[in-house]
Design an enzyme around this catalytic site. Structure first.
Site, mmCIF file in Angstrom:
data_model
loop_
_atom_site.group_PDB
_atom_site.id
_atom_site.type_symbol
_atom_site.label_atom_id
_atom_site.label_comp_id
_atom_site.label_asym_id
_atom_site.label_seq_id
_atom_site.Cartn_x
_atom_site.Cartn_y
_atom_site.Cartn_z
ATOM 1 N N GLU A 8 -7.051 -13.099 -3.483
ATOM 2 C CA GLU A 8 -7.958 -13.900 -4.306
ATOM 3 C C GLU A 8 -9.343 -13.293 -4.427
ATOM 4 O OE1 GLU A 8 -7.550 -18.634 -3.972
ATOM 5 O OE2 GLU A 8 -7.590 -17.653 -2.035
ATOM 6 N N TRP B 188 -14.143 -21.905 -18.333
ATOM 7 C CA TRP B 188 -13.046 -21.067 -17.837
ATOM 8 C C TRP B 188 -12.068 -21.030 -19.000
ATOM 9 C CZ3 TRP B 188 -7.769 -21.295 -17.020
ATOM 10 C CH2 TRP B 188 -7.219 -20.359 -16.123
ATOM 11 N N ASN C 278 -13.768 -30.417 -21.359
ATOM 12 C CA ASN C 278 -12.983 -29.847 -20.267
ATOM 13 C C ASN C 278 -11.565 -30.384 -20.417
ATOM 14 O OD1 ASN C 278 -12.009 -28.899 -17.803
ATOM 15 N ND2 ASN C 278 -12.805 -30.654 -16.664
ATOM 16 N N GLY C 279 -10.577 -29.499 -20.517
ATOM 17 C CA GLY C 279 -9.188 -29.938 -20.678
ATOM 18 C C GLY C 279 -8.498 -29.099 -21.725
ATOM 19 N N CYS D 38 -13.726 -25.504 -16.063
ATOM 20 C CA CYS D 38 -14.804 -25.912 -16.958
ATOM 21 C C CYS D 38 -15.608 -27.038 -16.312
ATOM 22 C CB CYS D 38 -14.355 -26.388 -18.323
ATOM 23 S SG CYS D 38 -13.488 -25.159 -19.278
ATOM 24 N N GLU E 236 -0.812 -17.457 3.685
ATOM 25 C CA GLU E 236 -2.194 -17.844 3.371
ATOM 26 C C GLU E 236 -3.139 -16.654 3.566
ATOM 27 O OE1 GLU E 236 -3.548 -20.098 1.848
ATOM 28 O OE2 GLU E 236 -5.613 -20.241 2.522
ATOM 29 N N HIS F 275 14.491 -6.442 5.345
ATOM 30 C CA HIS F 275 15.370 -6.597 4.182
ATOM 31 C C HIS F 275 14.720 -6.069 2.895
ATOM 32 C CE1 HIS F 275 18.179 -8.733 6.649
ATOM 33 N NE2 HIS F 275 17.251 -9.604 7.020
ATOM 34 N N LYS G 270 -5.502 -15.190 0.600
ATOM 35 C CA LYS G 270 -6.965 -15.093 0.716
ATOM 36 C C LYS G 270 -7.427 -13.689 0.331
ATOM 37 C CE LYS G 270 -8.154 -18.313 0.743
ATOM 38 N NZ LYS G 270 -7.347 -19.497 0.683
ATOM 39 N N LYS H 77 -11.880 -23.087 -9.363
ATOM 40 C CA LYS H 77 -11.684 -23.922 -8.178
ATOM 41 C C LYS H 77 -10.613 -24.986 -8.389
ATOM 42 C CE LYS H 77 -12.592 -25.370 -4.071
ATOM 43 N NZ LYS H 77 -11.884 -24.588 -3.045
ATOM 44 N N ARG I 21 -16.527 -24.164 -11.160
ATOM 45 C CA ARG I 21 -15.384 -24.660 -11.931
ATOM 46 C C ARG I 21 -14.960 -23.690 -13.027
ATOM 47 N NH1 ARG I 21 -14.670 -30.272 -11.176
ATOM 48 N NH2 ARG I 21 -13.344 -30.262 -13.001
#
Ligand code: G6P
Length: 619
Positions: free
Chosen positions: A499, A74, A100-101, A2, A492, A515, A496, A614, A27
């Protein structure tokens, strides 16, 4: 998570709010809205979708209103629809807020307010804040309360004291047409101080176009902005003085500058961002490293018996590389823990344990909670953070900033390489003090200084990597395999791809494949091997053969000049040689590019991948 922005000044608020929201859109981007105060009345425009959708429903004519608040969401509580979008106006129609929160006790407060006859329109936790302020405001107004304190300010304080959880807030009241209130706990809030104008925002990206002067609010602080200027208080009504600081980054750092996406720009910025991150810190002549931010803590660090890195997402992968570096060079036992697990795990913090939190944004809720948990248990806590003045940067005892400028692309790239560079510098310096010779440290420093130029050469392979992505982009399952220092890079690379291209990918230490995951290999399944030179190179060749024998498509990141590998690979990416311990900063670059091109080829919005944000300021 947000974005909020608010404006009070002499200019038309609406275009400034929209511009600010666009800069904060990374955001959160599932709904958006603004509220303006005009002739004592609040007018709200909000919608599901992006800022571009909000622009479609704005009144073009609104150029007179000089006070307003805006929000890009968000979703946490309530689906992303118009009713749940911010701003939220209270039941009296006098108070409007953007938030925001997360308000943890919203259900209890809502039940109580409903019992008092207060109606609710949305499913959000945020509407409780608007109604709570409105409730205190109206009851005080009706009772004729008059102790000299501004009623709007008083009502906000009463409401905020009842909230559990986190908030960054901007608040309007129609009875106070020249007043804007901001308040914060746990979520970031910055006041940009211009000449006769103020911009309140959840990050500096929405402010720097107007001013580079700002005050950073701390938890449980509020700012009251009126026609005569602003003053700051705690929510318990104690007046406090705040320093005006200089915002460190510039507008061109957050603009696309000719690139199609922020992510691509940030991938290509890495030679420069790493030079900035390491510049002034590595001294090739005397073979030493200067980490000013932790200078006072180096003695304790050198004597550390146990280091715990704690982080989330990409920063966690950087922490894993850091673990290998610190163990290898300084022989300190290290664990890397997901912050979300560490905080609930009753961790063992003993004398000599040092906790190091790694975070690009400095706002990730789980990482912040891990920092608090470690502090409560008496650990010395350091931070490796990018955003200057962020909550984690302030909550830690000391730290090292990345200094790579703002990272806007939701998928982290330049922050990862800088986190690894900082961890490399830390490991070399602690190594020099504990375990390795000065000559060896000097050789490592020399090698580190060559990394930016080597990345420059890898970036030239972008078109070649796009061709590899194009040949495999229709496959829905990929494997990423690495060993040693390149095992975290495999994790990573898979993250990527997941995402931004929404392709399922798994990262593994290559030896673990046998395995279980080897059962997944079927005709044409892409397997990306990081098979650069190093002690486990021969083992890696064996793993490649195992996948080849089962029909997998072999994509290899190898070292320039490796003559053995071409026959084994369906697709080959060769990169400059480096010591194994510094390879992650190189081997990750082709994987960033691979994910980027795959996502673009699949037609995704690379900078705003679905369901992600983000900085994740919720648990
Ligand atoms: C989010 C971002 C990731 C990032 C993670 C940790 O999930 O999408 O890119 O790695 O948060 O963020 P931090 O700001 O703490 O590094």
């Amino acid at each position: 998570m947000c974005g909020i922005v608010a404006y009070l000044g002499k200019k038309a608020a609406q275009p400034i709010l929209i511009e600010g929201l666009k800069r904060l859109e990374y955001r959160g981007y599932d709904s958006a809205g603004i509220a303006l105060l005009d002739d004592g009345a609040i007018s709200v425009r909000k919608t599901s979708g992006r800022i571009s959708a909000l622009e479609q429903i704005l009144d073009e004519a609104r150029t007179d209103d000089t006070l307003g608040i805006g929000h890009t969401r968000w979703a946490t509580h309530g689906v992303p629809n118009t009713v749940n979008a911010h701003p939220h106006v209270d039941y009296s129609g006098k108070i409007a807020i953007v938030h925001n929160g997360i308000i943890e006790n919203y259900a209890t407060l809502r039940t109580w307010l409903r019992h008092e006859g207060v109606p609710f329109a949305s499913e959000t936790d945020s509407e409780v804040i608007a109604n709570l302020i409105g409730y205190f405001y109206l009851t005080a107004e009706e009772s004729g309360r008059s102790d000299g304190q501004n009623l709007f300010e008083w009502a906000v304080q009463q409401a905020l004291r009842k909230l559990h959880g986190t908030f960054g807030l901007a608040i309007l009241c129609s009875d106070f047409p020249g007043t804007l209130i901001g308040a914060k706990r746990g979520s970031p809030l910055i006041l940009g101080v211009g000449s006769s104008e103020y911009i309140l925002a959840s990050d500096a990206a929405a402010i720097i176009e107007h001013t580079t002067q700002a005050i950073y609010l701390a938890d449980n602080e509020m700012v009251l902005i009126g026609p005569e200027g602003f003053y700051t208080k705690t929510i318990d009504n104690i007046t406090i003085a705040k320093d005006v600081m200089q915002i460190e980054f510039s507008l061109d750092q957050i603009e696309l500058g000719g690139f199609q996406h922020h992510m691509l720009k940030e991938i290509f910025e890495q030679p420069e961002s790493l030079s900035t991150c390491m510049g002034g810190r590595i001294d090739k002549h005397d073979g030493k490293i200067k980490l000013g931010g932790i200078a006072d803590y180096l003695r304790e660090l050198t004597r550390a018996r146990h280091v715990i890195f704690t982080a989330c997402g990409t920063a966690f992968h950087a922490g894993l590389v850091g673990e290998f570096l610190l163990e290898h060079l300084a022989r300190i036992p290290v664990e890397t823990e997901y912050a979300s697990e560490f905080r609930y795990r009753n961790p063992i913090i003993e004398d000599g344990t040092i906790v190091i939190a790694i975070s690009q944004s400095g706002e990730t809720a789980d990482t912040l909670a891990a920092v608090e948990q470690a502090k409560e248990r008496g650990a010395m806590v350091l931070g490796i953070v990018n955003v200057v003045g962020s909550t984690i940067a302030r909550a830690t005892d000391a730290g090292i900033y990345l200094h790579v400028g703002p990272e806007i692309g939701v998928a982290s790239t330049k922050a990862f390489t800088a986190q690894v560079a900082v961890l490399s510098m830390l490991a070399i310096e602690l190594g020099r003090r504990r375990h390795i010779s000065s000559d060896e440290a000097a050789r490592h420093i020399e090698e580190l200084s060559q990394i930016p130029e080597k990345i420059e050469r890898i970036l030239e392979l972008s078109d070649h990597i796009r061709d590899i992505a194009a040949a495999n982009v229709d496959r829905e399952n990929w494997l990423f395999l690495g060993r040693g220092f390149n095992y975290p890079v495999a994790l990573e690379g898979a993250l990527k791809l997941k995402e931004i291209s929404y392709i399922h990918a798994e990262g593994l230490p290559a030896a673990e494949m046998k395995h279980g995951p080897i059962a997944l290999i079927a005709d044409g399944m892409p397997a990306v091997f990081i098979a650069t030179t190093g002690p486990q190179y021969d083992k890696m060749m064996g793993n490649i053969e195992e996948v080849r024998a089962r029909g997998g498509k072999i994509i290899v990141v190898a070292t320039e000049g490796d003559e053995n590998i071409a026959d084994r690979a369906d697709h080959l990416i060769t990169i400059p040689d480096a010591r194994e311990l510094f390879q992650p900063m190189l081997t990750v670059i082709p994987l960033q590019l691979l994910a980027y091109h795959a996502a673009v080829l699949r037609g995704h919005d690379v900078d705003k991948p679905r369901n992600l944000a983000k900085s994740v300021t919720v648990e």
